[in-house]
Design an enzyme around this catalytic site. Structure first.
Site, PDB file in Angstrom:
ATOM      1  N   ASN A  90      18.129  28.296 -34.380  1.00  9.08           N
ATOM      2  CA  ASN A  90      18.703  29.607 -34.742  1.00  9.08           C
ATOM      3  C   ASN A  90      20.220  29.505 -34.908  1.00  9.08           C
ATOM      4  O   ASN A  90      20.779  29.904 -35.938  1.00  9.08           O
ATOM      5  CB  ASN A  90      18.373  30.654 -33.669  1.00  9.08           C
ATOM      6  CG  ASN A  90      16.876  30.844 -33.496  1.00  9.08           C
ATOM      7  OD1 ASN A  90      16.104  30.441 -34.342  1.00  9.08           O
ATOM      8  ND2 ASN A  90      16.487  31.445 -32.396  1.00  9.08           N
ATOM      9  N   ASP A  91      20.882  28.988 -33.877  1.00 11.85           N
ATOM     10  CA  ASP A  91      22.338  28.858 -33.972  1.00 11.85           C
ATOM     11  C   ASP A  91      22.736  27.747 -34.949  1.00 11.85           C
ATOM     12  O   ASP A  91      23.741  27.871 -35.651  1.00 11.85           O
ATOM     13  CB  ASP A  91      22.949  28.585 -32.593  1.00 11.85           C
ATOM     14  CG  ASP A  91      23.280  29.890 -31.866  1.00 11.85           C
ATOM     15  OD1 ASP A  91      23.474  30.913 -32.550  1.00 11.85           O
ATOM     16  OD2 ASP A  91      23.339  29.881 -30.629  1.00 11.85           O
ATOM     17  N   ARG A 101      17.515  25.776 -19.249  1.00  8.90           N
ATOM     18  CA  ARG A 101      18.831  25.787 -19.913  1.00  8.90           C
ATOM     19  C   ARG A 101      19.815  26.509 -19.013  1.00  8.90           C
ATOM     20  O   ARG A 101      19.538  27.611 -18.527  1.00  8.90           O
ATOM     21  CB  ARG A 101      18.737  26.512 -21.258  1.00  8.90           C
ATOM     22  CG  ARG A 101      20.072  26.593 -21.984  1.00  8.90           C
ATOM     23  CD  ARG A 101      19.930  27.176 -23.370  1.00  8.90           C
ATOM     24  NE  ARG A 101      19.627  28.602 -23.350  1.00  8.90           N
ATOM     25  CZ  ARG A 101      19.320  29.303 -24.437  1.00  8.90           C
ATOM     26  NH1 ARG A 101      19.251  28.701 -25.611  1.00  8.90           N
ATOM     27  NH2 ARG A 101      19.064  30.593 -24.360  1.00  8.90           N
ATOM     28  N   HIS A 145      15.267  44.569 -31.547  1.00  7.73           N
ATOM     29  CA  HIS A 145      14.364  44.617 -30.389  1.00  7.73           C
ATOM     30  C   HIS A 145      12.948  44.979 -30.824  1.00  7.73           C
ATOM     31  O   HIS A 145      11.964  44.442 -30.321  1.00  7.73           O
ATOM     32  CB  HIS A 145      14.860  45.653 -29.377  1.00  7.73           C
ATOM     33  CG  HIS A 145      16.067  45.217 -28.618  1.00  7.73           C
ATOM     34  ND1 HIS A 145      16.085  44.074 -27.846  1.00  7.73           N
ATOM     35  CD2 HIS A 145      17.298  45.750 -28.506  1.00  7.73           C
ATOM     36  CE1 HIS A 145      17.265  43.930 -27.292  1.00  7.73           C
ATOM     37  NE2 HIS A 145      18.030  44.935 -27.675  1.00  7.73           N
ATOM     38  N   ARG A 185      15.157  30.261 -20.476  1.00 10.31           N
ATOM     39  CA  ARG A 185      16.474  30.867 -20.741  1.00 10.31           C
ATOM     40  C   ARG A 185      16.993  31.479 -19.437  1.00 10.31           C
ATOM     41  O   ARG A 185      16.743  32.643 -19.142  1.00 10.31           O
ATOM     42  CB  ARG A 185      16.344  31.933 -21.818  1.00 10.31           C
ATOM     43  CG  ARG A 185      15.837  31.405 -23.157  1.00 10.31           C
ATOM     44  CD  ARG A 185      15.752  32.542 -24.160  1.00 10.31           C
ATOM     45  NE  ARG A 185      15.354  32.100 -25.479  1.00 10.31           N
ATOM     46  CZ  ARG A 185      14.101  32.102 -25.931  1.00 10.31           C
ATOM     47  NH1 ARG A 185      13.128  32.523 -25.147  1.00 10.31           N
ATOM     48  NH2 ARG A 185      13.826  31.695 -27.143  1.00 10.31           N
ATOM     49  N   ARG A 221      23.486  35.596 -37.960  1.00  9.16           N
ATOM     50  CA  ARG A 221      22.044  35.864 -37.959  1.00  9.16           C
ATOM     51  C   ARG A 221      21.698  37.244 -37.418  1.00  9.16           C
ATOM     52  O   ARG A 221      20.549  37.670 -37.497  1.00  9.16           O
ATOM     53  CB  ARG A 221      21.292  34.780 -37.188  1.00  9.16           C
ATOM     54  CG  ARG A 221      21.594  34.703 -35.705  1.00  9.16           C
ATOM     55  CD  ARG A 221      20.927  33.463 -35.147  1.00  9.16           C
ATOM     56  NE  ARG A 221      21.307  33.184 -33.775  1.00  9.16           N
ATOM     57  CZ  ARG A 221      20.585  33.496 -32.722  1.00  9.16           C
ATOM     58  NH1 ARG A 221      19.449  34.137 -32.885  1.00  9.16           N
ATOM     59  NH2 ARG A 221      20.973  33.178 -31.508  1.00  9.16           N
ATOM     60  N   GLU A 259      23.022  22.500 -31.405  1.00 10.73           N
ATOM     61  CA  GLU A 259      23.017  23.763 -32.153  1.00 10.73           C
ATOM     62  C   GLU A 259      24.315  24.004 -32.898  1.00 10.73           C
ATOM     63  O   GLU A 259      24.524  25.080 -33.461  1.00 10.73           O
ATOM     64  CB  GLU A 259      22.717  24.932 -31.209  1.00 10.73           C
ATOM     65  CG  GLU A 259      23.575  24.952 -29.973  1.00 10.73           C
ATOM     66  CD  GLU A 259      23.064  25.897 -28.897  1.00 10.73           C
ATOM     67  OE1 GLU A 259      22.352  26.852 -29.211  1.00 10.73           O
ATOM     68  OE2 GLU A 259      23.406  25.664 -27.721  1.00 10.73           O
ATOM     69  N   CYS A 308      13.559  23.695 -30.049  1.00 14.27           N
ATOM     70  CA  CYS A 308      13.167  24.854 -29.248  1.00 14.27           C
ATOM     71  C   CYS A 308      13.531  26.166 -29.936  1.00 14.27           C
ATOM     72  O   CYS A 308      13.335  27.228 -29.365  1.00 14.27           O
ATOM     73  CB  CYS A 308      13.774  24.794 -27.853  1.00 14.27           C
ATOM     74  SG  CYS A 308      15.568  24.886 -27.829  1.00 14.27           S
TER      75      CYS A 308
END
Length: 541
Positions: free
Chosen positions: A450-451, A329, A188, A293, A461, A427, A498
């Site tokens: 990312n995925d 999404r 975070h 998101r 990750r 992904e 994205c």
């Protein structure tokens, strides 16, 4: 002069004195109390004070880093209301006749240790949250204030670790950058640093003897230089000045087209998590929203958001974007995004488990509620819908069947809606390999790097121990992106990116050469990316 090598969280150069930030050991003594009822009341009062402080932190973070990043403080406030946590403290005070400070500290340690020993990386990461909220309650009991005061002059903060609450509390006008020994690039605190545009490094030992020494934080090379030699200091001051001038120049790109030298127009969109993020999209002149998101609507509530609640949010975003594309999404809950009221069973491997579209196709009542809200909102703007975690054509056909049912219901009820583009996230390696067939079913692909990187390399990750081998530039990942672009275009499907890789300017020319049509990034990266794209001649690549 001495240099320390770490890992960069956010590029940029900071020059100033080191401020060694120490939380200070909370010395909590076990004391016997005569009246445990009064001690429980002391705890209850301190807990309420801590919740009030967290609510204030939420408001502060909301203004500085947006709704999505501020949500952590809402979560912390909710954790302080957890029955198991409270019962443990009250029971310890009552049964052992001990002081509230001791009961809170012991419970915090016990719960934190419990979470830290879990195999699941998401729950492991919650250990620091438990410790953070427990320390806050102890401070409330002892009257110790956490004011985030960094002194009179701007400094580079060096710490063993920083909790999100500590980062937000710091006076931003005095914070040049920060360096921590612990933490991961996905923590975070790291996300906050990127959102606040503060140069930051992790993985550098927090040595107290560095306090007060002049330092250079070089976010480009991931280096902390202590007591730099004069020529290096001058060189980095020049680099810092260039950064400032570049930012001014970037602002001049507002209103200009995102087009290459040889005329290829690129759709440059922004990623958001809430309505409040739209102002950053507009301020940075993104051409649309490439990833909304929607799961944050669910994460910030205690029960399922209603169709009307969702409709109002989607409609507001569509109207604020005034005809520009808004790609929403659908629900991507599961894995590292857990919601209690979904009652999802604990899984050994949640990243590969019951999540995203798998939940939607299994619990169609939840999915239909969201689709109805999205289609209703489509009457008020340019909305597209995107489905996450797809692995097969069958899944897409199931989705399309449910979409047709929703549209038929709305028509029957006389509720207006527009036709919308339907797309999927690419992904998973399965989606890549099936991309030619999938392209025949949808209007667009958006590659979630990312995925895709995580699943292709079989590297979690969220695990900081694997940061050194998590390589989003891996040839296998780039070949997969190329394959998706080629297969998508064969069937007339436009292809975007994205994930975080879309903002990696070192790969922009590679993506343009591949034929990527759209890039969607954090709002703060839009103008830098536009500059890069406008300087490229694809025919010469």
């Amino acid at each position: 002069m001495k240099s320390y090598k770490g890992k960069s969280i956010y590029n940029g150069v900071a020059i100033g004195k080191i401020y060694f930030y120490s939380k200070g050991e909370q010395v909590v003594k076990r004391e016997k109390v005569d009246n445990s009822d009064e001690e429980v009341k002391r705890f209850e009062k301190a807990k309420e004070q801590a919740i009030t402080e967290l609510n204030s932190l939420y408001d502060k973070a909301l203004k500085e880093v947006g709704e999505v990043n501020a949500a952590i403080f809402e979560v912390h406030a909710m954790m302080l209301e957890d029955d198991d946590y409270i019962d443990s403290i009250v029971n310890m005070i009552s049964s052992q006749k001990v002081n509230a400070e001791y009961a809170v500290a012991m419970t915090g340690d016990n719960f934190s240790k419990l979470f830290a020993e879990m195999e699941d990386e998401y729950f492991k990461a919650r250990a620091i949250d438990i410790k953070d909220i427990s320390e806050r309650v102890v401070n409330c009991l002892t009257g110790k204030a956490l004011d985030g005061n960094l002194g009179e002059e701007p400094v580079i903060v060096l710490a063993k670790d920083l909790a999100p609450s500590e980062t937000v509390q710091m006076d931003k006008s005095k914070l040049l950058g920060f360096v921590t020994e612990l933490g991961s690039s996905n923590s975070h605190t790291a996300i906050l640093a990127r959102t606040m545009n503060i140069p930051a490094l992790i993985g550098i030992e927090a040595l107290p003897e560095l306090n007060g020494k002049l330092a250079i934080l070089d976010g480009y090379s991931g280096t902390l230089i202590i007591e730099p030699e004069e020529d290096i200091l001058e060189k980095m001051k020049k680099k810092q000045q260039e950064d400032l001038e570049n930012r001014k120049l970037l602002m001049q790109l507002k209103g200009k087209e995102t087009i290459t030298l040889d005329g290829k127009k690129i759709h440059l969109y922004a990623n958001i998590g809430s309505v409040s993020d739209v102002k950053a999209v507009l301020a940075n002149d993104a051409a649309g929203i490439g990833l909304f998101r929607s799961e944050f609507l669910y994460l910030e509530k205690n029960t399922y958001p209603t169709e009307e609640e969702q409709f109002q949010v989607y409609r507001t975003v569509a109207e604020m974007m005034a005809g520009k594309k808004v790609i929403i999404r659908t629900l991507d809950i599961g894995a590292d995004k857990q919601v209690d009221y979904f009652n999802l069973e604990k899984e050994e491997n949640p990243a590969m488990g019951y999540r995203a579209i798998r939940i939607c196709l299994d619990r169609t009542d939840i999915f239909k509620t969201q689709l109805r809200a999205l289609y209703r909102a489509s009457a008020y703007g340019n909305i597209s819908i995107m489905y996450p975690m797809i692995i097969s054509v069958d899944e897409v056909r199931q989705i399309k069947k449910i979409v047709e049912e929703v549209k038929a219901e709305l028509m029957e009820q006389g509720i207006k809606f527009n036709e919308v583009e339907q797309g999927i996230m690419i992904e998973t390696p399965a989606a890549v390999m099936e991309s030619e067939a999938l392209a025949g079913e949808v209007d667009f692909f958006s590659i979630g790097t990312n995925d895709l990187t995580q699943y292709t390399l079989a590297i979690d990750r969220q695990n900081p121990k694997l940061d050194n081998i998590y390589d989003s530039h891996h040839p296998a990942v780039l070949k997969m992106i190329q394959m998706v672009v080629e297969n998508g275009h064969k069937e007339g499907c436009w292809v975007g990116i994205c994930g975080e890789l879309g903002a990696d300017i070192s790969l922009t020319r590679t993506f343009l050469k591949m034929g990527v049509d759209e890039l969607s990034v954090s709002p703060s990266f839009v103008l830098a990316l536009r500059k890069e794209i406008r300087e490229v001649n694809i025919s010469e690549l």
